[in-house]
Design a protein around this motif. Structure first.
Motif, PDB file in Angstrom:
ATOM      1  N   GLU A 118       0.847  -1.204   0.000  1.00 52.39           N
ATOM      2  CA  GLU A 118       0.000   0.000   0.000  1.00 52.39           C
ATOM      3  C   GLU A 118       0.884   1.257   0.000  1.00 52.39           C
ATOM      4  OE1 GLU A 118      -3.130  -0.068   2.963  1.00 52.39           O
ATOM      5  OE2 GLU A 118      -3.170  -2.261   2.872  1.00 52.39           O
ATOM      6  N   PRO A 119       0.930   1.976  -1.127  1.00 51.61           N
ATOM      7  CA  PRO A 119       1.800   3.152  -1.218  1.00 51.61           C
ATOM      8  C   PRO A 119       1.560   4.207  -0.141  1.00 51.61           C
ATOM      9  CG  PRO A 119       1.011   2.524  -3.391  1.00 51.61           C
ATOM     10  CD  PRO A 119       0.254   1.681  -2.390  1.00 51.61           C
ATOM     11  N   SER A 120       0.315   4.435   0.251  1.00 51.14           N
ATOM     12  CA  SER A 120       0.052   5.469   1.265  1.00 51.14           C
ATOM     13  C   SER A 120       0.635   5.065   2.625  1.00 51.14           C
ATOM     14  CB  SER A 120      -1.450   5.739   1.393  1.00 51.14           C
ATOM     15  OG  SER A 120      -2.128   4.575   1.837  1.00 51.14           O
ATOM     16  N   ARG A 124       3.255   3.065   2.967  1.00 51.83           N
ATOM     17  CA  ARG A 124       4.704   3.177   2.793  1.00 51.83           C
ATOM     18  C   ARG A 124       5.157   4.618   2.972  1.00 51.83           C
ATOM     19  NH1 ARG A 124       8.849   4.507  -0.250  1.00 51.83           N
ATOM     20  NH2 ARG A 124      10.586   3.095  -0.538  1.00 51.83           N
ATOM     21  N   THR A 125       4.447   5.561   2.382  1.00 52.55           N
ATOM     22  CA  THR A 125       4.796   6.974   2.499  1.00 52.55           C
ATOM     23  C   THR A 125       4.779   7.422   3.955  1.00 52.55           C
ATOM     24  OG1 THR A 125       3.920   7.429   0.293  1.00 52.55           O
ATOM     25  CG2 THR A 125       4.137   9.305   1.774  1.00 52.55           C
ATOM     26  N   ALA A 126       3.754   7.020   4.694  1.00 51.42           N
ATOM     27  CA  ALA A 126       3.647   7.405   6.103  1.00 51.42           C
ATOM     28  C   ALA A 126       4.785   6.804   6.936  1.00 51.42           C
ATOM     29  CB  ALA A 126       2.295   6.969   6.663  1.00 51.42           C
ATOM     30  N   VAL A 127       5.137   5.556   6.658  1.00 49.67           N
ATOM     31  CA  VAL A 127       6.212   4.907   7.410  1.00 49.67           C
ATOM     32  C   VAL A 127       7.563   5.538   7.067  1.00 49.67           C
ATOM     33  CG1 VAL A 127       7.451   2.729   7.750  1.00 49.67           C
ATOM     34  CG2 VAL A 127       4.956   2.755   7.750  1.00 49.67           C
ATOM     35  N   VAL A 128       7.809   5.861   5.810  1.00 53.14           N
ATOM     36  CA  VAL A 128       9.059   6.521   5.414  1.00 53.14           C
ATOM     37  C   VAL A 128       9.153   7.895   6.069  1.00 53.14           C
ATOM     38  CG1 VAL A 128      10.297   7.554   3.452  1.00 53.14           C
ATOM     39  CG2 VAL A 128       9.390   5.231   3.282  1.00 53.14           C
ATOM     40  N   ASP A 129       8.044   8.618   6.113  1.00 55.10           N
ATOM     41  CA  ASP A 129       8.038   9.925   6.770  1.00 55.10           C
ATOM     42  C   ASP A 129       8.404   9.778   8.248  1.00 55.10           C
ATOM     43  OD1 ASP A 129       7.440  12.815   6.949  1.00 55.10           O
ATOM     44  OD2 ASP A 129       5.787  12.107   8.218  1.00 55.10           O
ATOM     45  N   LEU A 130       7.831   8.805   8.916  1.00 56.04           N
ATOM     46  CA  LEU A 130       8.158   8.569  10.326  1.00 56.04           C
ATOM     47  C   LEU A 130       9.635   8.208  10.482  1.00 56.04           C
ATOM     48  CD1 LEU A 130       7.431   8.239  13.301  1.00 56.04           C
ATOM     49  CD2 LEU A 130       6.752   5.878  12.765  1.00 56.04           C
ATOM     50  N   ALA A 131      10.151   7.350   9.610  1.00 55.78           N
ATOM     51  CA  ALA A 131      11.556   6.947   9.683  1.00 55.78           C
ATOM     52  C   ALA A 131      12.484   8.155   9.520  1.00 55.78           C
ATOM     53  CB  ALA A 131      11.856   5.887   8.624  1.00 55.78           C
ATOM     54  N   ARG A 132      12.126   9.072   8.644  1.00 62.24           N
ATOM     55  CA  ARG A 132      12.933  10.289   8.480  1.00 62.24           C
ATOM     56  C   ARG A 132      12.880  11.150   9.736  1.00 62.24           C
ATOM     57  NH1 ARG A 132      10.966  10.676   2.635  1.00 62.24           N
ATOM     58  NH2 ARG A 132      12.732   9.773   1.529  1.00 62.24           N
ATOM     59  N   ARG A 133      11.680  11.297  10.308  1.00 66.83           N
ATOM     60  CA  ARG A 133      11.528  12.096  11.527  1.00 66.83           C
ATOM     61  C   ARG A 133      12.322  11.514  12.690  1.00 66.83           C
ATOM     62  NH1 ARG A 133       6.472  15.325  11.860  1.00 66.83           N
ATOM     63  NH2 ARG A 133       5.593  15.361   9.773  1.00 66.83           N
ATOM     64  N   LEU A 134      12.418  10.183  12.735  1.00 60.66           N
ATOM     65  CA  LEU A 134      13.150   9.519  13.812  1.00 60.66           C
ATOM     66  C   LEU A 134      14.650   9.425  13.538  1.00 60.66           C
ATOM     67  CD1 LEU A 134      10.672   6.580  14.519  1.00 60.66           C
ATOM     68  CD2 LEU A 134      10.961   8.682  15.855  1.00 60.66           C
ATOM     69  N   GLY A 135      15.066   9.812  12.335  1.00 64.26           N
ATOM     70  CA  GLY A 135      16.471   9.750  11.982  1.00 64.26           C
ATOM     71  C   GLY A 135      16.938   8.363  11.578  1.00 64.26           C
ATOM     72  N   ARG A 136      15.997   7.472  11.273  1.00 67.53           N
ATOM     73  CA  ARG A 136      16.369   6.108  10.875  1.00 67.53           C
ATOM     74  C   ARG A 136      16.831   6.037   9.425  1.00 67.53           C
ATOM     75  NH1 ARG A 136      13.984   2.057  14.299  1.00 67.53           N
ATOM     76  NH2 ARG A 136      15.194   0.626  13.040  1.00 67.53           N
ATOM     77  N   ILE A 137      16.357   6.978   8.588  1.00 63.67           N
ATOM     78  CA  ILE A 137      16.833   7.096   7.209  1.00 63.67           C
ATOM     79  C   ILE A 137      17.120   8.564   6.943  1.00 63.67           C
ATOM     80  CG2 ILE A 137      15.662   5.032   6.327  1.00 63.67           C
ATOM     81  CD1 ILE A 137      13.549   6.807   5.117  1.00 63.67           C
TER      82      ILE A 137
END
Length: 119
Positions: free
Chosen positions: A80-82, A84-97
């Motif tokens: 589900e692209p939406s 995935r987008t939300a999880v990537v955004d969270l990962a960026r906010r947490l500094g994981r990516i």
């Protein structure tokens, strides 16, 4: 084969296979239900491909020490692209990516390329 035999071959329980099915971790049924001789409910029949798919999921859970629910969510992120987008955004906010390069860097790069082209 029926769920009891499938569970035995996989080293799990029929209840766990039903739970995994509820989570979406079993292949979809394609004409895989068989109605017993009486008028009882239809039972899912597991093919060798079904068993291989479930075994692959069990292996991932053991290898990465995750729960069936976590694996199901991972599959949802991929499908589900939406999500995935939300999880990537969270990962960026947490500094994981790493965050994507800002537009300012792109502007500076374009400016440098223009200046180099004038020489």
């Amino acid at each position: 084969m029926r769920i009891t035999a499938a569970a035995r071959r996989l080293g799990t329980s029929p209840r766990m296979l039903r739970y995994r099915e509820d989570l979406g971790l079993l292949p979809e049924v394609r004409d895989g239900f068989v109605r017993p001789a009486g008028s009882g409910p239809a039972h899912r029949q597991f093919s060798e491909d079904d068993l291989a798919a479930v075994a692959a999921g069990l292996d991932l859970e053991r290898r990465y020490d995750i729960s069936p629910a976590a694996l199901a969510f991972g599959l949802r992120v991929i499908a589900e692209p939406s999500v995935r987008t939300a999880v990537v955004d969270l990962a960026r906010r947490l500094g994981r990516i790493q965050p994507t390069p800002s537009r300012a860097l792109d502007f500076e790069k374009e400016r440098a390329l223009r200046l180099l082209g004038r020489r």
